[in-house]
Structures are given as structure tokens and as C-alpha cells.
Design an enzyme around this catalytic site. Sequence first.
Site, PDB file in Angstrom:
ATOM      1  N   LYS A 209       0.827  -1.204   0.000  1.00 27.82           N
ATOM      2  CA  LYS A 209       0.000   0.000   0.000  1.00 27.82           C
ATOM      3  C   LYS A 209       0.864   1.258   0.000  1.00 27.82           C
ATOM      4  O   LYS A 209       0.704   2.143  -0.840  1.00 27.82           O
ATOM      5  CB  LYS A 209      -0.947   0.000   1.205  1.00 27.82           C
ATOM      6  CG  LYS A 209      -1.917   1.169   1.221  1.00 27.82           C
ATOM      7  CD  LYS A 209      -2.834   1.118   2.453  1.00 27.82           C
ATOM      8  CE  LYS A 209      -3.769  -0.051   2.384  1.00 27.82           C
ATOM      9  NZ  LYS A 209      -4.732  -0.060   3.525  1.00 27.82           N
ATOM     10  N   GLU A 215      10.608  -5.583   3.868  1.00 26.53           N
ATOM     11  CA  GLU A 215      10.782  -6.906   3.283  1.00 26.53           C
ATOM     12  C   GLU A 215      10.366  -6.922   1.818  1.00 26.53           C
ATOM     13  O   GLU A 215      11.036  -7.529   0.966  1.00 26.53           O
ATOM     14  CB  GLU A 215       9.959  -7.953   4.057  1.00 26.53           C
ATOM     15  CG  GLU A 215      10.352  -8.124   5.507  1.00 26.53           C
ATOM     16  CD  GLU A 215       9.489  -7.300   6.449  1.00 26.53           C
ATOM     17  OE1 GLU A 215       9.275  -7.750   7.578  1.00 26.53           O
ATOM     18  OE2 GLU A 215       9.039  -6.210   6.043  1.00 26.53           O
ATOM     19  N   GLY A 273      -5.016  -4.588   5.141  1.00 24.97           N
ATOM     20  CA  GLY A 273      -4.324  -5.656   4.438  1.00 24.97           C
ATOM     21  C   GLY A 273      -4.923  -7.027   4.644  1.00 24.97           C
ATOM     22  O   GLY A 273      -5.121  -7.789   3.688  1.00 24.97           O
ATOM     23  N   ARG A 274      -5.205  -7.398   5.889  1.00 25.52           N
ATOM     24  CA  ARG A 274      -5.697  -8.746   6.152  1.00 25.52           C
ATOM     25  C   ARG A 274      -7.144  -8.943   5.707  1.00 25.52           C
ATOM     26  O   ARG A 274      -7.651 -10.069   5.723  1.00 25.52           O
ATOM     27  CB  ARG A 274      -5.540  -9.065   7.633  1.00 25.52           C
ATOM     28  CG  ARG A 274      -6.229  -8.087   8.579  1.00 25.52           C
ATOM     29  CD  ARG A 274      -5.746  -8.308  10.006  1.00 25.52           C
ATOM     30  NE  ARG A 274      -6.277  -7.346  10.952  1.00 25.52           N
ATOM     31  CZ  ARG A 274      -5.765  -6.152  11.180  1.00 25.52           C
ATOM     32  NH1 ARG A 274      -4.695  -5.755  10.489  1.00 25.52           N
ATOM     33  NH2 ARG A 274      -6.288  -5.346  12.083  1.00 25.52           N
ATOM     34  N   GLU A 360      -4.161 -10.839  14.387  1.00 24.28           N
ATOM     35  CA  GLU A 360      -3.738  -9.457  14.222  1.00 24.28           C
ATOM     36  C   GLU A 360      -4.886  -8.497  14.516  1.00 24.28           C
ATOM     37  O   GLU A 360      -4.671  -7.395  15.015  1.00 24.28           O
ATOM     38  CB  GLU A 360      -3.198  -9.232  12.809  1.00 24.28           C
ATOM     39  CG  GLU A 360      -2.497  -7.887  12.629  1.00 24.28           C
ATOM     40  CD  GLU A 360      -1.713  -7.810  11.325  1.00 24.28           C
ATOM     41  OE1 GLU A 360      -0.530  -8.222  11.316  1.00 24.28           O
ATOM     42  OE2 GLU A 360      -2.278  -7.351  10.327  1.00 24.28           O
ATOM     43  N   HIS A 391      -3.128 -37.251  12.461  1.00 24.73           N
ATOM     44  CA  HIS A 391      -1.868 -37.960  12.672  1.00 24.73           C
ATOM     45  C   HIS A 391      -0.751 -36.997  13.068  1.00 24.73           C
ATOM     46  O   HIS A 391       0.431 -37.357  13.010  1.00 24.73           O
ATOM     47  CB  HIS A 391      -1.492 -38.723  11.405  1.00 24.73           C
ATOM     48  CG  HIS A 391      -2.440 -39.832  11.085  1.00 24.73           C
ATOM     49  ND1 HIS A 391      -2.244 -41.135  11.500  1.00 24.73           N
ATOM     50  CD2 HIS A 391      -3.626 -39.827  10.423  1.00 24.73           C
ATOM     51  CE1 HIS A 391      -3.253 -41.882  11.089  1.00 24.73           C
ATOM     52  NE2 HIS A 391      -4.104 -41.121  10.431  1.00 24.73           N
ATOM     53  N   LYS A 506       9.551  -3.697  14.095  1.00 26.20           N
ATOM     54  CA  LYS A 506      10.013  -3.044  12.868  1.00 26.20           C
ATOM     55  C   LYS A 506      10.907  -1.854  13.178  1.00 26.20           C
ATOM     56  O   LYS A 506      11.916  -1.625  12.512  1.00 26.20           O
ATOM     57  CB  LYS A 506       8.807  -2.573  12.042  1.00 26.20           C
ATOM     58  CG  LYS A 506       8.010  -3.683  11.371  1.00 26.20           C
ATOM     59  CD  LYS A 506       6.897  -3.079  10.536  1.00 26.20           C
ATOM     60  CE  LYS A 506       6.094  -4.130   9.811  1.00 26.20           C
ATOM     61  NZ  LYS A 506       5.018  -3.531   8.977  1.00 26.20           N
TER      62      LYS A 506
END
Length: 550
Positions: A209, A215, A273-274, A360, A391, A506
Site C-alpha cells: 500500500k 521486506e 491488508g488482512r 492481528e 496424525h 520493525k
Amino acid sequence: MKDTSLIDIPQWKQLQQQADEFQKPSFHLKHLLQDENRLGHFSIKTADVFYDYSRQRVNSDVMSLLYGLAEARNVRPQFKKMMAGETVNTTENRAALHTAARSFGDTPLLLDGIDVLGELKRVRIEIKRFADQVKTGKLTGSTGKPFRHFVVIGIGGSYLGTEFVTEALKANADSGLHVHYLSNVDIHNFGHIVAEIDPETTLWIVISKSYTTAETLANETLARNYMIEKKLPPSRHFVTVTAKGSPGDISAEDGESTKEILASFHMFDFIGGRYSVTSAVGGLPLSLYLGYESYERFLKGAEQMDQHTSNAPPHLNMPLTAALISVWNNNFLGYPAAAIIPYAAPLNKLSPHIQQLNMESNGKSVTIDGAPLLESTGGIIFGEPGTNAQHSFFQLAHQGRPFPIEFIGVTSPQYGRYSSHSKGVTNHQELWANLISQPLALAIGKKSTDPARNFSGNRPSSTMIIPDLTPESVGKLLSFYEAKTVYEAFIWGINPFDQFGVELGKQLASDIRTEMAQKNKKPSHNFEQASPIVRHYLNLLFNGDETNGF
């Protein structure tokens, strides 16, 4: 939310009393499930989705109090305000209009004088045009070869939701197309991807954005240098999804983008974002990989669940009911974690997406007014597809520390043509045998004179059944979990749309990055500005000397 604290609401106090009652042996699920009408009383069916919460540790009194709590917290009017564009993200002074991204209504939705629906429609039209050009071969890479690999560069909400949908609908994609996700700044992520792609047929999709995420920018730089090394111009192989006017926006009004970009598609501040997979964040990769028509079907499925969520009365409202049960399990029965177990391998990325979406959003320590929370919020979300999960960690589920589970089943598989029998049943029937049996085993348990073989039972779960894994069904599933998350937050009185908890690390990383940059520029730099602990780790990285600096 200027109102009574949760712990002072009458329903909250009465629910605490009910939780004490549910510790008695007579409230064990094996007794509650003896009621032949229980499934009818504790299930909801809507929009072709069936939600069964009969094996949750609830009764009619508990559910009545939970619905009363929802009314006292004013959650449904808040949800309508959110969908109408009111400022529900108060800490950042923003609306939260992810539902608008899949709204196909004709009535304008104005935000600061701008028709949000019109802007989102404009972006969808641009995505469709671009995807069609790529699909038909009118738009190719710099050597004239059609694009066959799409690499999404983005982290967190810029890829998790999209990855979930691409995995869920992979059977719908052209077999010659491949989508990859370059999210982790770890060089291994990049190395694995470039070992699989053909650079001449690769389109890189950079999603950010603000276009400042460290990153993402680091990975973009790697990708650009890689393409330049291959003598392929980035301007023919890179597109961006970003905010208007950001450094990655080729259509910025104040001049040209600082990047060489083939095209830009806009994302907006009013979609976090999420919650962004139904915006251009997911729209561009999904349209390229699955085709725009499948992407729009996915949006319409989400819209259908949005309408149910907004309009259904509480006792028939699937996401609201699920949210209330989550609060009951978290705050009253004391379960700190919950699992999502889809009995459908294509949903293997659902749990990682919901981890971010829910944890979040609702992992907060203050109310929306900034007051310290007196109750725990959020929960630990994890999961793995069945039967793999059985399992892996179902020993804990059955005999260790209990945790609620949301099982998900799909009636019709994507690959129904494979129907050989083992022990008299098909693979899909075998899957369903496990889907049906596991919740019952968790609830009822089994007594044994051998303590190691004793199963206490009384372990709660819900089961959601969707008819298929079409784009519409996946859209409904996405919307269900988004709405459930938001309703939980409204009940707790927290803001599910900010994420300041990710910022501190950050900020510290920025200071450490500065030290590293100085070392790269001047090898004699000895990290004198760093603390002893930081200096120790920096020396490990640069010198391999774990004692230097102490």
C-alpha cells in the site's frame, strides 16, 4: 464505544454463572447430545452453508444470554455502520470497507465525497482488461513469450488471503499457469522461486500500500536485479498494486513513478491488508491465475455471505453465532486456543490466513477508547487439513490439553472422477467417515479401565459444511471468517482494524539495519552504538565470532 464495561453487563455476569454450571458432570457433552432435537436447535443453514454447533458446550440458556450480550454490545448496528462507511477504525481515523470491494449494488457509497463503489469498480475493470490481455497473449513479456509464471511480492495481508484462495481454487486454473509467493525476506524464499520460474515468461506483482515495507522492497530489488542479469527489462515484467500516489504508482498525478512498471492497480486506505483479498490485492493475481470470471464469482459469493451477516436475525446469523461461541469458549470456559481443520486438502492455506486475520485483528490490550482490557481477547489460531491433522496433533486434542475445533467439510470434491474403493468406500467417503467421527469422539469420549486408553470427552467443536469448492463457496467461507472476526471485536469492544503490535519490532529492526549498513560500507565499524546483546548477534552474522563484543 462509550458504554458499560463488559464485566458489568448483566449477561456477562450471568454467563459467568453458567460457566460454573457447565463444570458439573451433568453438563458433559455426552449427556447434552442425548437430546434427539439438539442438532435442529443448534445449527444454522443459509446461503448453501450448514453450520452445526450442537457439539459446542452450550445450551439454550447460554445461547440466549450470548445473543443478549450481542444486543447489549450493539454489534449488529456497528456492523451496518462499518458497511456504510462510517469511521469504525477510530485509532487511524478510517473506514473499514472491505465489504464494498465485493458489492455489486448500484447505490453510490460516498466516503469523503468520493463514490467508493465507483472507484472499486474502476479498478475491477482495469484488472479485467489487463488479465484478458495477458490471457489472450496480447500482452507478453519482453521477448514476446506469454506469461506463465506470476510471482506475488508482498507480505502479511498482501499475500496470505490470496494464497488461500489460489490453493483452494487451483483446480480451476489453466494447467500451464503457476503462481508463486515471495513473501519472506529470507533469501531461501527467493532462491526456491527463481529455481522454478522461467524469467522470460514471469510477471512480478509487487503489492504494498505505502510502498515502504522493508521486506517487500528488499525482495523487489532482488527480483529486479535478477531480471536485469537475465537481460530482461523490468518495465515489461513488473506490475504493482499500491495506493494512489505511492512510489510504486505509475499513474501518480505528481509525476512518474520512481519504478519501471508495466501497470499499476490501486488499493485504498479504507481496506486493511488482512481484509484485502477481495480488493485489487487478490483481484489481480486471482484474475491472472484463475481468470477474471472466476474472480468475480468469488466476489459474489463473499457478497452473499456479507448480506446474510448484515441482515439475518441473531439466532440465524452464522458469523455472529460463531463469534459468540468463540467468546464463550475464550472468556468463560477458559480455552486460549482454537483449531481450524478443513477436511479438504485445497483449503490447506485457510488456517494461516485466519491466523493473521483473527490474531492481528483481535490480539489487543486496550478497548477502542484506550482503556486497559479487563478480559482476555483474541485467541491462538492454528490448523492443518484433516486427515493429516489427526496424525499430527489430535493426540493432544483427544487426551491432552483441550481446545475447540472448527471442522469444515465439502460435500462434492473437485476431483470426483477418481472413485476406486478401499475397504468398500471411496477416498472422499473415507474422508467424511473421519469428518463425522472425530467431533463425536471428542465430545463423547470413552471410558476405559486402562488410564492410558481413557478418553474424557467433553471437548467442543463446530462443523461447517459447504457444497463444493467453487469460487462462490470459497468467497462465502472467506466472508464468514472476516465477519466472525469483526463481530468478536465488537463484542469485546476493541478495534479489529489497526495493528500497532507489529510496529515495535520493525522500529528496532530499522536501528539494527542502520548498524549493518554502516558495517557494509565500512568493514572496520564495530557496532559501538549497539547494545551488548545486539552487538553479540551482529558479530555472529558478520564474523561468526560469538564471543566478540563481550
